[in-house]
Design an enzyme around this catalytic site. Structure first.
Site, PDB file in Angstrom:
ATOM      1  N   HIS A  97       0.842  -1.193   0.000  1.00 41.84           N
ATOM      2  CA  HIS A  97       0.000   0.000   0.000  1.00 41.84           C
ATOM      3  C   HIS A  97       0.881   1.249   0.000  1.00 41.84           C
ATOM      4  O   HIS A  97       2.093   1.156   0.208  1.00 41.84           O
ATOM      5  CB  HIS A  97      -0.900   0.017   1.231  1.00 41.84           C
ATOM      6  CG  HIS A  97      -0.120   0.184   2.507  1.00 41.84           C
ATOM      7  ND1 HIS A  97       0.482  -0.877   3.151  1.00 41.84           N
ATOM      8  CD2 HIS A  97       0.192   1.293   3.218  1.00 41.84           C
ATOM      9  CE1 HIS A  97       1.122  -0.421   4.219  1.00 41.84           C
ATOM     10  NE2 HIS A  97       0.977   0.894   4.281  1.00 41.84           N
ATOM     11  N   HIS A 124       5.708   6.290  -1.334  1.00 41.31           N
ATOM     12  CA  HIS A 124       6.434   5.057  -1.657  1.00 41.31           C
ATOM     13  C   HIS A 124       5.611   3.843  -1.259  1.00 41.31           C
ATOM     14  O   HIS A 124       4.685   3.948  -0.459  1.00 41.31           O
ATOM     15  CB  HIS A 124       7.787   5.015  -0.935  1.00 41.31           C
ATOM     16  CG  HIS A 124       7.636   4.881   0.545  1.00 41.31           C
ATOM     17  ND1 HIS A 124       7.350   5.960   1.373  1.00 41.31           N
ATOM     18  CD2 HIS A 124       7.705   3.788   1.353  1.00 41.31           C
ATOM     19  CE1 HIS A 124       7.262   5.547   2.621  1.00 41.31           C
ATOM     20  NE2 HIS A 124       7.461   4.226   2.636  1.00 41.31           N
TER      21      HIS A 124
END
Length: 171
Positions: free
Chosen positions: A39, A121
């Site tokens: 995620h 990220h």
């Protein structure tokens, strides 16, 4: 309970991120993040009360998220705790704006912890023995998004398990 707001990749993208994680693990060692846990964290909220969690669930279910696209075209790392990640080589104004908008609203719930720097990220490895991307395939993925999940992190001896408590409506 420990909560965060996140973008959750659609199945096809999750599979592609998993392939990158496999390549990174083979090259760098460490602990590979399971595909179902991949995620992008937009806001880490930490421990919140049951009352706050209920309010956040209601808020997320009404939240409007403008559609956007995020290009994942680079590798990066955080030396401590040995995290190797994939993200964008250039700042993404839409993600940065979404991050700021979410934190503006979260502060209305008396939540603190807005980071001074936002580095979008997707973590692929933890405790990597090597943090070099040399020899890894060049990522070139596009993540179309239009929803945010409120996620509960349940910590176990073997790692964390994530459970989505609420998802914003799809635009």
């Amino acid at each position: 309970m420990r909560l965060f707001l996140a973008l959750v990749p659609p199945p096809e993208l999750r599979e592609q991120l998993g392939e990158l994680a496999d390549a990174a693990h083979a090259n760098c060692g460490g602990r590979r993040i399971p595909d179902e846990s991949l995620h992008l964290t937009l806001a880490f909220l930490g421990e919140v009360s049951d009352v706050q969690a209920t309010e956040l669930v209601d808020w997320v279910r009404r939240l409007t998220v403008p559609p956007g696209e995020w290009r994942l075209d680079g590798w990066g790392h955080f030396r401590r705790p040995g995290i190797l990640w994939v993200g964008g080589q250039s700042p993404d104004p839409a993600l940065t704006a979404l991050h700021g908008h979410l934190w503006d609203a979260l502060e209305g719930f008396d939540l603190t912890g807005r980071p001074t720097c936002f580095v979008p990220h997707v973590s692929l490895l933890r405790r990597a023995r090597r943090l070099e991307a040399h020899g890894l395939p060049a990522p070139d993925l596009v993540w179309g998004y239009n929803r945010v999940d409120l996620v509960r992190s349940i910590t176990r001896d073997w790692g964390s398990r994530y459970v989505s408590l609420a998802r914003s409506p799809q635009n």
